[in-house]
Design a protein around this motif. Sequence first.
Motif, short mmCIF file in Angstrom:
data_model
loop_
_atom_site.label_atom_id
_atom_site.label_comp_id
_atom_site.label_asym_id
_atom_site.label_seq_id
_atom_site.Cartn_x
_atom_site.Cartn_y
_atom_site.Cartn_z
N ARG A 18 0.87 -1.18 0.00
CA ARG A 18 0.00 0.00 0.00
C ARG A 18 0.90 1.23 0.00
NH1 ARG A 18 -2.89 -3.77 -0.32
NH2 ARG A 18 -4.82 -4.25 0.79
N ARG A 30 -2.44 0.60 -4.21
CA ARG A 30 -2.46 -0.69 -3.53
C ARG A 30 -2.26 -1.79 -4.55
NH1 ARG A 30 -8.13 -1.31 -0.87
NH2 ARG A 30 -7.33 -3.40 -0.46
N THR A 47 -5.71 4.49 -6.29
CA THR A 47 -6.97 4.39 -5.54
C THR A 47 -8.19 4.53 -6.44
OG1 THR A 47 -5.89 5.25 -3.57
CG2 THR A 47 -8.29 5.36 -3.64
#
Length: 371
Positions: A18, A30, A47
Amino acid sequence: MIPTILTLNAGSSSLKFRVFAHDGLALLARGAVSRIGGEAELRAALTHGPETRLALPRGSDHAAALQALLDFVDAHDDGWRMRAVAHRIVHGGTKYTRSTLITPQVLQDLQALIPLAPLHQPHNLAAIAASRRLVGAVPDVACFDTAFHTGRDPLFTHFALPPKYYDKGLRRYGFHGLSYQWLAHVLAKQHPALHQGRVIAAHLGNGASLCAMRGGRSVDTTMGMTAVDGVPMGTRSGAVDPGAILLMQRSFGMRVEEIEDLIYNRSGLLGLSGKSNDVAALLADGTPESRFALDFFAVKCAQAAAALAVSLGGIDAMVFTGGIGENAAPVREAILRRMAPLGRFETLVIPADEERMMAMEAIALSQAAGG
């Protein structure tokens, strides 16, 4: 430039990552590399972006996996500047009771703990070695799964063995501490009354344990000296009569390595069902073997919760987390039905976020060091 924290969670054949913003902990990216050592593949995304999938050369190791994810970060960042790399370390022994900056001495100490976590520790250390070679001059931070359980009453850390063995490290450490630490953090913010009360948390996934908490601190937990103890798991046996282990060696002629492979890799839900360690697959299968495996798992979790209620003097809430705890409602319900003799208590489901906890630990450590 946006200061960031990279978190790494290394398993035997995977490397999860992450990227968090240092200020505010917004999740920026991630992903994970799976099937390390075989047909390795990177799957990663920003994201709010599409997923990238990339096949790695067959047989890629953890260093190659880390290089692939760093290449992804370099190709997609928007002025990110890495401030630290936080590593999940399963076992910190008695010496490491909080997150710490990684030094050569720390690495040496963690190497010595490999026999206590043979399924995890070597791969955690492989990720550290790769990070120190590939990331550059940024601090590496070790975040320990055992640390949260530090400070428990000796009643909950001893085996019934002579004291000299306790002094040599044969004791109940407890694991999944980063997950429980995150739950305590969430409870303090969102359910402050429960946070101060008697909470039994169940981290149920391919690895599984339960923890009795009061005031955000660990009182008792199901795992002991190693991450194979306690309730049954995906492929791990959980608690087994020590005499059965001796019998395997003396009467069945099994070598230590064979026994280790059995209790870590061929037992638990996989061993009981003879089919899978995946709860969704077992629920869908519906055969007597699959149902038995799930019933056994539910009974053992409920029994463990009852024992932890004794440690706490009662129960105010049961909190589920982890892949099974969050997503397998039939398993949660089966556990709760068997806990009915404990009376009424609240039930919560809180998503696990060990990586965010690791980032928070890395930030706190760097700030304490003046960084």
